[in-house]
Design a protein around this motif. Structure first.
Motif, PDB file in Angstrom:
ATOM      1  N   THR A  16     -31.953 -24.585  62.497  1.00  0.00           N
ATOM      2  CA  THR A  16     -30.913 -26.032  62.439  1.00  0.00           C
ATOM      3  C   THR A  16     -30.102 -26.343  61.624  1.00  0.00           C
ATOM      4  OG1 THR A  16     -31.853 -26.349  64.467  1.00  0.00           O
ATOM      5  CG2 THR A  16     -29.940 -27.121  65.074  1.00  0.00           C
ATOM      6  N   CYS A  17     -28.366 -26.023  61.919  1.00  0.00           N
ATOM      7  CA  CYS A  17     -27.967 -26.290  60.720  1.00  0.00           C
ATOM      8  C   CYS A  17     -27.949 -27.735  61.388  1.00  0.00           C
ATOM      9  CB  CYS A  17     -26.438 -25.821  60.949  1.00  0.00           C
ATOM     10  SG  CYS A  17     -25.250 -26.530  60.189  1.00  0.00           S
ATOM     11  N   VAL A  18     -27.387 -28.338  60.403  1.00  0.00           N
ATOM     12  CA  VAL A  18     -27.253 -30.139  60.259  1.00  0.00           C
ATOM     13  C   VAL A  18     -25.751 -30.482  60.536  1.00  0.00           C
ATOM     14  CG1 VAL A  18     -29.342 -30.601  58.803  1.00  0.00           C
ATOM     15  CG2 VAL A  18     -27.171 -30.527  57.855  1.00  0.00           C
ATOM     16  N   GLY A  19     -25.303 -29.221  60.464  1.00  0.00           N
ATOM     17  CA  GLY A  19     -23.982 -30.159  61.183  1.00  0.00           C
ATOM     18  C   GLY A  19     -23.947 -29.718  62.529  1.00  0.00           C
ATOM     19  N   CYS A  20     -23.463 -28.536  62.351  1.00  0.00           N
ATOM     20  CA  CYS A  20     -23.103 -27.941  63.598  1.00  0.00           C
ATOM     21  C   CYS A  20     -24.591 -27.992  65.060  1.00  0.00           C
ATOM     22  CB  CYS A  20     -22.259 -26.611  63.855  1.00  0.00           C
ATOM     23  SG  CYS A  20     -23.065 -25.470  63.234  1.00  0.00           S
ATOM     24  N   ARG A  21     -25.503 -27.917  63.954  1.00  0.00           N
ATOM     25  CA  ARG A  21     -26.661 -28.300  65.553  1.00  0.00           C
ATOM     26  C   ARG A  21     -27.172 -27.137  65.879  1.00  0.00           C
ATOM     27  NH1 ARG A  21     -30.443 -31.110  64.066  1.00  0.00           N
ATOM     28  NH2 ARG A  21     -31.253 -31.257  65.753  1.00  0.00           N
ATOM     29  N   LYS A  22     -26.504 -25.876  66.010  1.00  0.00           N
ATOM     30  CA  LYS A  22     -26.917 -24.277  66.134  1.00  0.00           C
ATOM     31  C   LYS A  22     -27.354 -23.902  65.113  1.00  0.00           C
ATOM     32  CE  LYS A  22     -22.041 -23.552  68.047  1.00  0.00           C
ATOM     33  NZ  LYS A  22     -21.027 -23.141  68.074  1.00  0.00           N
ATOM     34  N   ALA A  46     -35.781 -22.573  46.086  1.00  0.00           N
ATOM     35  CA  ALA A  46     -36.942 -22.502  45.558  1.00  0.00           C
ATOM     36  C   ALA A  46     -36.925 -24.387  44.766  1.00  0.00           C
ATOM     37  CB  ALA A  46     -36.768 -21.574  44.183  1.00  0.00           C
ATOM     38  N   LEU A  47     -35.754 -24.852  45.053  1.00  0.00           N
ATOM     39  CA  LEU A  47     -36.249 -26.422  44.311  1.00  0.00           C
ATOM     40  C   LEU A  47     -37.041 -26.888  45.465  1.00  0.00           C
ATOM     41  CD1 LEU A  47     -32.522 -27.710  44.545  1.00  0.00           C
ATOM     42  CD2 LEU A  47     -34.127 -26.795  42.934  1.00  0.00           C
ATOM     43  N   PRO A  48     -37.849 -28.289  44.669  1.00  0.00           N
ATOM     44  CA  PRO A  48     -38.864 -28.874  45.867  1.00  0.00           C
ATOM     45  C   PRO A  48     -38.182 -29.448  46.501  1.00  0.00           C
ATOM     46  CG  PRO A  48     -38.930 -29.323  43.542  1.00  0.00           C
ATOM     47  CD  PRO A  48     -37.836 -28.238  43.793  1.00  0.00           C
ATOM     48  N   GLY A  49     -39.172 -29.862  47.201  1.00  0.00           N
ATOM     49  CA  GLY A  49     -39.318 -31.523  47.877  1.00  0.00           C
ATOM     50  C   GLY A  49     -38.653 -30.464  49.614  1.00  0.00           C
ATOM     51  N   ARG A  50     -38.126 -31.467  50.313  1.00  0.00           N
ATOM     52  CA  ARG A  50     -37.739 -31.702  51.812  1.00  0.00           C
ATOM     53  C   ARG A  50     -36.400 -30.837  51.768  1.00  0.00           C
ATOM     54  NH1 ARG A  50     -39.766 -33.356  56.281  1.00  0.00           N
ATOM     55  NH2 ARG A  50     -37.839 -33.179  57.664  1.00  0.00           N
ATOM     56  N   GLY A  51     -36.169 -29.649  52.683  1.00  0.00           N
ATOM     57  CA  GLY A  51     -34.414 -29.026  52.805  1.00  0.00           C
ATOM     58  C   GLY A  51     -33.779 -29.683  54.131  1.00  0.00           C
ATOM     59  N   ALA A  52     -33.088 -29.153  53.879  1.00  0.00           N
ATOM     60  CA  ALA A  52     -32.176 -29.558  55.179  1.00  0.00           C
ATOM     61  C   ALA A  52     -30.813 -28.070  54.963  1.00  0.00           C
ATOM     62  CB  ALA A  52     -30.556 -29.984  54.775  1.00  0.00           C
ATOM     63  N   HIS A  53     -30.874 -27.162  56.355  1.00  0.00           N
ATOM     64  CA  HIS A  53     -29.718 -25.973  56.275  1.00  0.00           C
ATOM     65  C   HIS A  53     -28.659 -26.247  56.918  1.00  0.00           C
ATOM     66  CE1 HIS A  53     -34.396 -24.930  56.099  1.00  0.00           C
ATOM     67  NE2 HIS A  53     -33.213 -23.707  55.103  1.00  0.00           N
ATOM     68  N   LEU A  54     -27.150 -25.515  56.388  1.00  0.00           N
ATOM     69  CA  LEU A  54     -25.947 -25.293  56.371  1.00  0.00           C
ATOM     70  C   LEU A  54     -25.712 -24.466  56.293  1.00  0.00           C
ATOM     71  CD1 LEU A  54     -24.488 -27.584  57.386  1.00  0.00           C
ATOM     72  CD2 LEU A  54     -23.289 -27.388  54.982  1.00  0.00           C
ATOM     73  N   HIS A  55     -24.729 -23.962  57.794  1.00  0.00           N
ATOM     74  CA  HIS A  55     -24.012 -22.924  57.146  1.00  0.00           C
ATOM     75  C   HIS A  55     -23.061 -23.144  56.425  1.00  0.00           C
ATOM     76  CE1 HIS A  55     -24.353 -22.161  61.642  1.00  0.00           C
ATOM     77  NE2 HIS A  55     -24.727 -21.016  61.776  1.00  0.00           N
ATOM     78  N   ARG A  67     -21.676 -36.883  60.870  1.00  0.00           N
ATOM     79  CA  ARG A  67     -22.881 -37.390  61.396  1.00  0.00           C
ATOM     80  C   ARG A  67     -23.809 -38.290  60.735  1.00  0.00           C
ATOM     81  NH1 ARG A  67     -25.021 -33.327  63.003  1.00  0.00           N
ATOM     82  NH2 ARG A  67     -26.236 -34.373  64.864  1.00  0.00           N
ATOM     83  N   ARG A  68     -23.837 -38.301  58.663  1.00  0.00           N
ATOM     84  CA  ARG A  68     -25.034 -38.623  58.939  1.00  0.00           C
ATOM     85  C   ARG A  68     -26.166 -38.779  58.274  1.00  0.00           C
ATOM     86  NH1 ARG A  68     -22.818 -43.578  60.889  1.00  0.00           N
ATOM     87  NH2 ARG A  68     -21.444 -44.248  59.535  1.00  0.00           N
ATOM     88  N   ALA A  69     -26.208 -36.307  58.626  1.00  0.00           N
ATOM     89  CA  ALA A  69     -27.288 -35.769  58.596  1.00  0.00           C
ATOM     90  C   ALA A  69     -28.088 -35.810  57.889  1.00  0.00           C
ATOM     91  CB  ALA A  69     -26.636 -34.302  59.003  1.00  0.00           C
ATOM     92  N   PHE A  70     -27.860 -35.150  56.779  1.00  0.00           N
ATOM     93  CA  PHE A  70     -28.186 -35.486  54.678  1.00  0.00           C
ATOM     94  C   PHE A  70     -29.064 -36.278  55.044  1.00  0.00           C
ATOM     95  CE2 PHE A  70     -24.392 -32.677  54.172  1.00  0.00           C
ATOM     96  CZ  PHE A  70     -25.590 -31.506  53.948  1.00  0.00           C
ATOM     97  N   PRO A  71     -29.124 -37.602  54.639  1.00  0.00           N
ATOM     98  CA  PRO A  71     -30.223 -39.000  54.350  1.00  0.00           C
ATOM     99  C   PRO A  71     -31.497 -38.838  55.709  1.00  0.00           C
ATOM    100  CG  PRO A  71     -28.108 -39.895  54.822  1.00  0.00           C
ATOM    101  CD  PRO A  71     -28.148 -38.560  54.642  1.00  0.00           C
ATOM    102  N   ARG A  72     -30.367 -38.698  57.067  1.00  0.00           N
ATOM    103  CA  ARG A  72     -31.202 -38.294  57.877  1.00  0.00           C
ATOM    104  C   ARG A  72     -32.850 -37.426  57.850  1.00  0.00           C
ATOM    105  NH1 ARG A  72     -28.896 -39.175  61.974  1.00  0.00           N
ATOM    106  NH2 ARG A  72     -27.960 -37.567  62.636  1.00  0.00           N
ATOM    107  N   ARG A  75     -35.154 -37.900  55.017  1.00  0.00           N
ATOM    108  CA  ARG A  75     -35.476 -39.258  54.953  1.00  0.00           C
ATOM    109  C   ARG A  75     -35.721 -40.276  54.293  1.00  0.00           C
ATOM    110  NH1 ARG A  75     -41.382 -36.403  57.598  1.00  0.00           N
ATOM    111  NH2 ARG A  75     -39.951 -35.603  59.148  1.00  0.00           N
ATOM    112  N   LEU A  76     -34.334 -40.745  53.944  1.00  0.00           N
ATOM    113  CA  LEU A  76     -33.366 -41.141  52.561  1.00  0.00           C
ATOM    114  C   LEU A  76     -32.718 -42.168  53.305  1.00  0.00           C
ATOM    115  CD1 LEU A  76     -33.127 -38.720  50.020  1.00  0.00           C
ATOM    116  CD2 LEU A  76     -34.828 -39.994  50.050  1.00  0.00           C
ATOM    117  N   GLN A  77     -32.616 -43.271  52.387  1.00  0.00           N
ATOM    118  CA  GLN A  77     -31.526 -44.836  52.850  1.00  0.00           C
ATOM    119  C   GLN A  77     -30.390 -44.573  52.722  1.00  0.00           C
ATOM    120  OE1 GLN A  77     -32.510 -47.169  55.338  1.00  0.00           O
ATOM    121  NE2 GLN A  77     -34.796 -45.566  55.483  1.00  0.00           N
ATOM    122  N   GLY A  78     -29.734 -44.573  52.812  1.00  0.00           N
ATOM    123  CA  GLY A  78     -28.498 -44.631  51.952  1.00  0.00           C
ATOM    124  C   GLY A  78     -27.988 -43.066  51.928  1.00  0.00           C
ATOM    125  N   ALA A  79     -26.306 -43.393  51.803  1.00  0.00           N
ATOM    126  CA  ALA A  79     -25.304 -42.255  51.532  1.00  0.00           C
ATOM    127  C   ALA A  79     -25.410 -41.172  50.094  1.00  0.00           C
ATOM    128  CB  ALA A  79     -24.293 -42.816  51.312  1.00  0.00           C
TER     129      ALA A  79
END
Length: 97
Positions: A16-22, A46-55, A67-72, A75-79
């Protein structure tokens, strides 16, 4: 051996794209990770850690930031700084010859 009647369809991973949620196929989205307070594009996945997907679209990036989707997602605090990601998407959209 008798056939079960099922067709064998390969499952394609979706994200799911964290921007448009599609939802879209994983290969159509850009994976993004957080490195030292910055959103970093990870086109190879290939980078370690949690990933988010985006168009790879500036409109989806703008929605995700608003929407402040990346910190959510990470699972991080702040911008988080998105300039490097914005530049990468701009190059993709601009079309390198």
């Amino acid at each position: 051996m008798p056939s079960s009647g099922r067709t064998h369809v390969r499952a394609r991973p979706e994200r799911t794209c964290v921007g448009c949620r599609k939802r879209a196929a994983k290969h159509q989205l850009l994976r993004v990770t957080a490195v030292e307070g910055e959103c970093v594009p990870d086109p190879r996945g290939a980078l370690p850690g949690r990933g988010a997907h985006l168009h790879p679209d500036p409109a989806c990036l703008d929605l995700a930031v608003r929407r402040r989707a990346f910190p959510r997602a990470f699972r991080l605090q702040g911008a988080l700084d998105t300039e490097r990601l914005r530049g990468f998407i701009g190059e993709l959209v601009g079309g390198a010859p």
